[in-house]
Design a protein around this motif. Structure first.
Motif, mmCIF file in Angstrom:
data_model
loop_
_atom_site.group_PDB
_atom_site.id
_atom_site.type_symbol
_atom_site.label_atom_id
_atom_site.label_comp_id
_atom_site.label_asym_id
_atom_site.label_seq_id
_atom_site.Cartn_x
_atom_site.Cartn_y
_atom_site.Cartn_z
ATOM 1 N N LEU A 160 -6.327 -1.085 -25.649
ATOM 2 C CA LEU A 160 -7.390 -0.346 -24.960
ATOM 3 C C LEU A 160 -8.487 -1.307 -24.502
ATOM 4 C CD1 LEU A 160 -8.454 2.592 -24.311
ATOM 5 C CD2 LEU A 160 -9.728 2.430 -26.440
ATOM 6 N N ASN A 161 -8.922 -2.178 -25.402
ATOM 7 C CA ASN A 161 -9.973 -3.144 -25.057
ATOM 8 C C ASN A 161 -9.539 -4.082 -23.948
ATOM 9 O OD1 ASN A 161 -11.824 -2.177 -26.878
ATOM 10 N ND2 ASN A 161 -11.084 -3.470 -28.548
ATOM 11 N N TYR A 162 -8.323 -4.605 -24.080
ATOM 12 C CA TYR A 162 -7.826 -5.564 -23.091
ATOM 13 C C TYR A 162 -7.682 -4.916 -21.711
ATOM 14 C CZ TYR A 162 -4.942 -8.858 -20.574
ATOM 15 O OH TYR A 162 -4.460 -9.711 -19.613
ATOM 16 N N LEU A 163 -7.129 -3.696 -21.691
ATOM 17 C CA LEU A 163 -6.931 -3.036 -20.396
ATOM 18 C C LEU A 163 -8.263 -2.675 -19.747
ATOM 19 C CD1 LEU A 163 -3.798 -0.775 -20.996
ATOM 20 C CD2 LEU A 163 -3.918 -3.050 -19.982
ATOM 21 N N GLY A 164 -9.305 -2.573 -20.564
ATOM 22 C CA GLY A 164 -10.628 -2.286 -20.021
ATOM 23 C C GLY A 164 -11.293 -3.522 -19.446
ATOM 24 N N GLN A 165 -11.207 -4.622 -20.169
ATOM 25 C CA GLN A 165 -12.010 -5.797 -19.774
ATOM 26 C C GLN A 165 -11.214 -7.050 -19.395
ATOM 27 O OE1 GLN A 165 -15.356 -6.333 -22.569
ATOM 28 N NE2 GLN A 165 -14.898 -4.281 -23.276
ATOM 29 N N HIS A 166 -9.930 -7.072 -19.740
ATOM 30 C CA HIS A 166 -9.054 -8.196 -19.371
ATOM 31 C C HIS A 166 -9.572 -9.571 -19.772
ATOM 32 C CE1 HIS A 166 -7.985 -4.833 -16.639
ATOM 33 N NE2 HIS A 166 -6.770 -5.215 -16.990
#
Ligand SMILES: [Zn+2]
Ligand SMILES: [Zn+2]
Length: 228
Positions: A160-166
């Motif tokens: 979730l975090n990665y897909l939000g902020q990459h």
């Protein structure tokens, strides 16, 4: 032929999943869909533990693992490398084998240094390695299952975090959480004496475990309705 044999390693299993599922996965599913399927089958495996249904637990656990591999492939992560970096034949937290987190009440993660000569070369060897680090007689299968659920949640959180902020550091966190999931996946198997190499061989002797083709031709509805 797209098949898996019990003494092959994690990388070989990852390659097999790529060969069988990359095409349908790329066409049908987002990363988030892949994670949802991993979660769905992980939870079905936990239901198997609660109902003391070993067959149900086994099958769902293996399917969940295959979905995790699909995410790993989508994100171009080398799972074998990530698992070894996190668990170099030692507990990733206390740095000991067997793990002594409970007795020593470790509150800070120790640095673990890998010793290449001890790297397992097959799935059965990885399973044995995890059994030596996290001894199954020290916990119940239900405890191992709760821990697996916890790690599943942390995989979702990291994605979730990665897909939000990459951000790169968020991608690195995904790798760590995937490795933790793997450790608990082996943990549940060790608690229930499930031979993972054998189960994967039985399921993936020929292409997809359901349609037995490579690439898999199972459509969206068929997969969504798969009840095991
Ligand atoms: Zn430990
Ligand atoms: Zn299929």
């Amino acid at each position: 032929m797209a098949s898996f044999r019990r003494n092959q390693n994690l990388s070989k299993f990852q390659e097999l999943i790529a060969e069988v599922y990359t095409l349908p996965d790329d066409r049908l599913y987002s990363v988030w869909d892949l994670v949802t399927h991993q979660q769905r089958f992980t939870m079905r495996a936990l239901k198997g533990i609660r109902k003391e249904d070993l067959k149900k637990t086994k099958l769902n656990l293996m399917i969940a693992f295959a979905w995790q591999m699909a995410t790993v492939n989508r994100l171009h992560i080398n799972l074998e490398e990530v698992v070894w970096k996190r668990f170099p034949a030692l507990c990733s937290y206390c740095g000991k084998k067997p793990c002594s987190c409970k007795e020593s009440k470790v509150t800070k993660r120790h640095k673990v240094v890998s010793r290449k000569s001890q790297k397992p070369n097959s799935i059965p060897e990885i399973q044995k390695m995890f059994d030596e680090i996290y001894q199954s007689d020290q916990r119940t299968a239900a405890d191992a299952g709760v821990h697996l659920a916890e790690e599943m949640g942390e995989v979702s959180e990291a994605i979730l975090n990665y897909l939000g902020q990459h951000q790169q550091k968020q991608l690195d966190e995904i790798k760590e959480e995937l490795a933790d999931y793997v450790s608990c996946f082996f943990g549940v198997a060790n608690s229930l004496s499930i031979d993972i190499g054998r189960e994967l061989e039985e399921m993936f002797y020929k292409g997809c475990h359901t349609c037995h083709l490579a690439p898999c031709v199972c459509n969206y509805t068929k997969v969504a309705q798969l009840q095991t």
